[in-house]
Design a protein around this motif. Structure first.
Motif, PDB file in Angstrom:
ATOM      1  N   ALA A  63       7.365   1.815 -12.613  1.00 46.13           N
ATOM      2  CA  ALA A  63       6.328   2.595 -11.935  1.00 46.13           C
ATOM      3  C   ALA A  63       5.078   1.746 -11.713  1.00 46.13           C
ATOM      4  O   ALA A  63       4.477   1.768 -10.637  1.00 46.13           O
ATOM      5  N   THR A  64       4.694   0.966 -12.730  1.00 47.10           N
ATOM      6  CA  THR A  64       3.524   0.087 -12.594  1.00 47.10           C
ATOM      7  C   THR A  64       3.772  -0.957 -11.516  1.00 47.10           C
ATOM      8  O   THR A  64       2.899  -1.246 -10.693  1.00 47.10           O
ATOM      9  N   ILE A  70       2.636  -1.584  -3.980  1.00 49.28           N
ATOM     10  CA  ILE A  70       2.032  -0.760  -2.929  1.00 49.28           C
ATOM     11  C   ILE A  70       0.573  -1.169  -2.735  1.00 49.28           C
ATOM     12  O   ILE A  70       0.111  -1.347  -1.608  1.00 49.28           O
ATOM     13  N   GLY A  71      -0.144  -1.341  -3.848  1.00 49.60           N
ATOM     14  CA  GLY A  71      -1.548  -1.768  -3.758  1.00 49.60           C
ATOM     15  C   GLY A  71      -1.682  -3.129  -3.102  1.00 49.60           C
ATOM     16  O   GLY A  71      -2.553  -3.352  -2.262  1.00 49.60           O
ATOM     17  N   SER A  72      -0.780  -4.056  -3.470  1.00 53.54           N
ATOM     18  CA  SER A  72      -0.815  -5.396  -2.870  1.00 53.54           C
ATOM     19  C   SER A  72      -0.519  -5.324  -1.386  1.00 53.54           C
ATOM     20  O   SER A  72      -1.147  -6.005  -0.583  1.00 53.54           O
ATOM     21  N   VAL A  76      -2.988  -6.623   1.390  1.00 51.68           N
ATOM     22  CA  VAL A  76      -2.597  -7.655   2.355  1.00 51.68           C
ATOM     23  C   VAL A  76      -2.701  -7.110   3.770  1.00 51.68           C
ATOM     24  O   VAL A  76      -3.177  -7.791   4.682  1.00 51.68           O
ATOM     25  N   GLY A  77      -2.276  -5.854   3.952  1.00 54.20           N
ATOM     26  CA  GLY A  77      -2.378  -5.248   5.283  1.00 54.20           C
ATOM     27  C   GLY A  77      -3.812  -5.154   5.757  1.00 54.20           C
ATOM     28  O   GLY A  77      -4.116  -5.445   6.908  1.00 54.20           O
TER      29      GLY A  77
END
Length: 199
Positions: A63-64, A70-72, A76-77
């Motif tokens: 999960a982490t 997702i955060g990365s 990046v986006g």
């Protein structure tokens, strides 16, 4: 000759094997597990608890990891989007020189200005500005973007195609021909049109 002695007797029943039981009544008490059996049960329970704890830890790590990915990805986006925006929005600076129909640099930049030419009876057509001359006829002029040259000589380099609207275009005298920006085509500083001469 032997005579069959078949009197219908059944073969003798087998005696029960030692240590086996054929039935158990309700009064029978279960035997206490041996010390080895108790240890084996405790080890099995402890191993099951360890496996459950490892599974919980693996789920928490997964999960982490998903949250980090997702955060990365979002980071990046966003960085890519901002970088693209600045690349697209970045304005360039180009110097324009006014030339005649043969590409020779002329003294007066106004000959390539729509407002000046139309206010003096000229017109704009096919990328050229046509300015009437005394005695009849017209001289044609247009901007060269990015080229170099001195008055009376043919321009060297550059292009006669007007640059994108994100480009700041000025003459050598400092007159603004086109103000760049993010998709904005401005007006010239002296009141001329935003894309004069080369469009």
């Amino acid at each position: 000759m032997t005579q069959d002695n078949n009197t219908g007797d059944q073969p003798p029943p087998e005696s029960p094997k030692r240590g086996s039981m054929r039935f158990q009544d309700s009064n029978t008490q279960p035997r206490q597990p041996s010390l080895a059996e108790q240890r084996a049960r405790q080890q099995a329970l402890a191993q099951e608890e360890r496996n459950e704890e490892l599974a919980r830890q693996a789920d928490a790590k997964a999960a982490t990891r998903r949250k980090i990915l997702i955060g990365s990805g979002v980071t990046v986006g966003l960085v890519g989007l901002v970088a693209t925006f600045y690349t697209v929005a970045k304005t360039e600076n180009v110097t324009a020189v006014c030339t005649d129909k043969d590409g020779v640099v002329v003294q007066n930049d106004d000959y390539c200005d729509d407002n000046y030419v139309t206010s003096h009876g000229g017109y704009h057509s096919g990328g050229f500005l046509f300015l009437p001359i005394p005695g009849g006829g017209y001289n044609s002029y247009r901007y060269n973007y990015g080229g170099t040259g001195v008055v009376g000589q043919r321009v060297s380099g550059g292009t006669f195609d007007a640059p994108s609207s994100r480009t700041n275009v000025t003459t050598k005298s400092g007159k603004s021909v086109q103000r760049g920006g993010f998709g904005i085509s401005g007006k010239s500083g002296s009141g001329g049109s935003g894309k004069s001469g080369g469009s």
